[in-house]
Scaffold this motif. Sequence first.
Motif, mmCIF file in Angstrom:
data_model
loop_
_atom_site.group_PDB
_atom_site.id
_atom_site.type_symbol
_atom_site.label_atom_id
_atom_site.label_comp_id
_atom_site.label_asym_id
_atom_site.label_seq_id
_atom_site.Cartn_x
_atom_site.Cartn_y
_atom_site.Cartn_z
ATOM 1 N N ASP A 87 49.802 55.021 38.266
ATOM 2 C CA ASP A 87 51.140 54.186 37.979
ATOM 3 C C ASP A 87 52.362 55.007 38.074
ATOM 4 O O ASP A 87 53.548 54.557 38.593
ATOM 5 C CB ASP A 87 50.805 53.385 36.504
ATOM 6 N N ALA A 88 52.349 56.263 37.614
ATOM 7 C CA ALA A 88 53.514 57.156 37.685
ATOM 8 C C ALA A 88 53.833 57.147 39.087
ATOM 9 O O ALA A 88 55.019 57.210 39.616
ATOM 10 C CB ALA A 88 53.313 58.421 36.957
ATOM 11 N N LEU A 89 53.104 57.502 40.025
ATOM 12 C CA LEU A 89 53.321 57.931 41.323
ATOM 13 C C LEU A 89 53.757 56.436 42.246
ATOM 14 O O LEU A 89 54.804 56.686 42.914
ATOM 15 C CB LEU A 89 52.103 58.275 42.316
ATOM 16 N N ARG A 90 53.433 55.502 41.578
ATOM 17 C CA ARG A 90 53.794 54.111 42.354
ATOM 18 C C ARG A 90 55.248 53.966 41.952
ATOM 19 O O ARG A 90 55.992 53.562 42.800
ATOM 20 C CB ARG A 90 52.812 53.031 41.794
ATOM 21 N N ILE A 91 55.579 53.974 40.655
ATOM 22 C CA ILE A 91 56.860 53.869 40.065
ATOM 23 C C ILE A 91 57.891 54.928 40.900
ATOM 24 O O ILE A 91 58.964 54.484 41.387
ATOM 25 C CB ILE A 91 57.156 54.074 38.772
ATOM 26 N N ALA A 92 57.597 55.992 40.816
ATOM 27 C CA ALA A 92 58.153 57.148 41.470
ATOM 28 C C ALA A 92 58.463 57.073 43.054
ATOM 29 O O ALA A 92 59.837 56.886 43.597
ATOM 30 C CB ALA A 92 57.524 58.444 41.330
ATOM 31 N N LEU A 93 57.306 56.502 43.650
ATOM 32 C CA LEU A 93 57.520 56.102 45.105
ATOM 33 C C LEU A 93 58.344 54.899 45.362
ATOM 34 O O LEU A 93 59.378 55.050 46.305
ATOM 35 C CB LEU A 93 56.174 55.900 45.625
ATOM 36 N N ASN A 94 58.433 54.013 44.644
ATOM 37 C CA ASN A 94 59.396 52.780 44.388
ATOM 38 C C ASN A 94 60.901 53.264 44.389
ATOM 39 O O ASN A 94 61.679 52.847 45.187
ATOM 40 C CB ASN A 94 58.945 51.698 43.568
ATOM 41 N N GLU A 95 61.007 54.052 43.298
ATOM 42 C CA GLU A 95 62.303 54.554 43.039
ATOM 43 C C GLU A 95 63.070 55.527 44.195
ATOM 44 O O GLU A 95 64.015 55.300 44.722
ATOM 45 C CB GLU A 95 62.349 55.447 41.746
ATOM 46 N N VAL A 96 62.121 56.280 44.695
ATOM 47 C CA VAL A 96 62.705 57.118 45.914
ATOM 48 C C VAL A 96 62.963 56.124 47.160
ATOM 49 O O VAL A 96 64.034 56.483 47.824
ATOM 50 C CB VAL A 96 61.447 58.289 46.402
ATOM 51 N N CYS A 97 62.015 55.139 47.336
ATOM 52 C CA CYS A 97 62.360 54.440 48.467
ATOM 53 C C CYS A 97 63.536 53.481 48.219
ATOM 54 O O CYS A 97 64.411 53.195 49.307
ATOM 55 C CB CYS A 97 61.211 53.563 48.695
ATOM 56 N N ASP A 98 63.683 53.172 47.093
ATOM 57 C CA ASP A 98 65.033 52.353 46.693
ATOM 58 C C ASP A 98 66.138 53.108 47.093
ATOM 59 O O ASP A 98 67.393 52.800 47.704
ATOM 60 C CB ASP A 98 65.003 51.798 45.072
ATOM 61 N N TYR A 99 66.204 54.343 46.465
ATOM 62 C CA TYR A 99 67.399 55.402 46.496
ATOM 63 C C TYR A 99 67.596 55.774 48.144
ATOM 64 O O TYR A 99 68.923 55.690 48.562
ATOM 65 C CB TYR A 99 66.953 56.465 45.930
ATOM 66 N N THR A 100 66.510 55.966 48.902
ATOM 67 C CA THR A 100 66.857 56.340 50.103
ATOM 68 C C THR A 100 66.794 55.213 51.289
ATOM 69 O O THR A 100 67.048 55.510 52.581
ATOM 70 C CB THR A 100 65.523 57.316 50.952
ATOM 71 N N GLU A 101 66.584 53.956 50.768
ATOM 72 C CA GLU A 101 66.427 52.738 51.664
ATOM 73 C C GLU A 101 65.304 52.847 52.585
ATOM 74 O O GLU A 101 65.620 52.321 53.853
ATOM 75 C CB GLU A 101 67.860 52.505 52.293
ATOM 76 N N TRP A 102 64.308 53.538 52.200
ATOM 77 C CA TRP A 102 63.182 53.677 53.296
ATOM 78 C C TRP A 102 62.250 52.241 52.907
ATOM 79 O O TRP A 102 61.902 51.935 52.123
ATOM 80 C CB TRP A 102 62.416 54.716 52.927
ATOM 81 N N PRO A 103 61.881 51.551 54.177
ATOM 82 C CA PRO A 103 60.975 50.601 53.940
ATOM 83 C C PRO A 103 59.411 50.825 53.872
ATOM 84 O O PRO A 103 58.645 49.991 53.332
ATOM 85 C CB PRO A 103 61.090 49.872 55.348
ATOM 86 N N ILE A 104 59.032 52.344 53.899
ATOM 87 C CA ILE A 104 57.951 52.560 53.901
ATOM 88 C C ILE A 104 57.716 54.056 53.021
ATOM 89 O O ILE A 104 58.542 54.934 53.135
ATOM 90 C CB ILE A 104 57.190 53.081 55.051
ATOM 91 N N GLY A 105 56.685 54.144 52.075
ATOM 92 C CA GLY A 105 56.710 55.293 51.237
ATOM 93 C C GLY A 105 55.053 55.258 51.171
ATOM 94 O O GLY A 105 54.510 54.229 50.851
ATOM 95 N N HIS A 106 54.530 56.755 50.950
ATOM 96 C CA HIS A 106 53.178 56.686 50.877
ATOM 97 C C HIS A 106 52.898 58.039 49.882
ATOM 98 O O HIS A 106 53.855 59.090 50.431
ATOM 99 C CB HIS A 106 52.481 56.726 52.089
ATOM 100 N N ALA A 107 52.139 58.126 49.095
ATOM 101 C CA ALA A 107 51.805 59.419 48.261
ATOM 102 C C ALA A 107 50.511 60.020 48.785
ATOM 103 O O ALA A 107 49.541 59.358 49.053
ATOM 104 C CB ALA A 107 51.899 58.797 46.924
ATOM 105 N N TYR A 108 50.526 61.227 48.874
ATOM 106 C CA TYR A 108 49.513 62.144 49.066
ATOM 107 C C TYR A 108 49.564 62.931 47.802
ATOM 108 O O TYR A 108 50.429 63.354 47.283
ATOM 109 C CB TYR A 108 49.967 63.127 50.314
ATOM 110 N N LEU A 109 48.261 63.301 47.664
ATOM 111 C CA LEU A 109 47.884 64.340 46.569
ATOM 112 C C LEU A 109 47.504 65.845 47.138
ATOM 113 O O LEU A 109 46.508 65.591 47.814
ATOM 114 C CB LEU A 109 46.978 63.660 45.541
#
Length: 105
Positions: free
Chosen positions: A45-67
């Motif tokens: 959940d934390a990664l999903r929220i962080a990813l959405n925040e980063v994509c909103d900030y950068t205006e990226w249409p795609i974001g993906h999390a790796y661990l």
Amino acid sequence: MTTDVDRNETAESDQSEAALREKVELLQLNQAITRAANEAANVEDALRIALNEVCDYTEWPIGHAYLFDESAGDLEPTTIWRLDEAERFETFRRVTEATRFASGV
């Protein structure tokens, strides 16, 4: 009459304001991600929220999390995505979720 000095001072002021705006926006992004990490029920959940925040900030249409996979020493793909156009990027998503990256790649 506007002089070269006046124009230079105006340009410097505009650059300073832009730099300050960017720093404030990055601080707000950091705060939003930190708050999400503190309030999330789990890492996903934390990664999903962080990813959405980063994509909103950068205006990226795609974001993906790796661990990082400590046992293998590489990056392991997750199913955590931000896809504004999921159907358009379906092949990309499938390939990405099957791709691991060695350290440094």
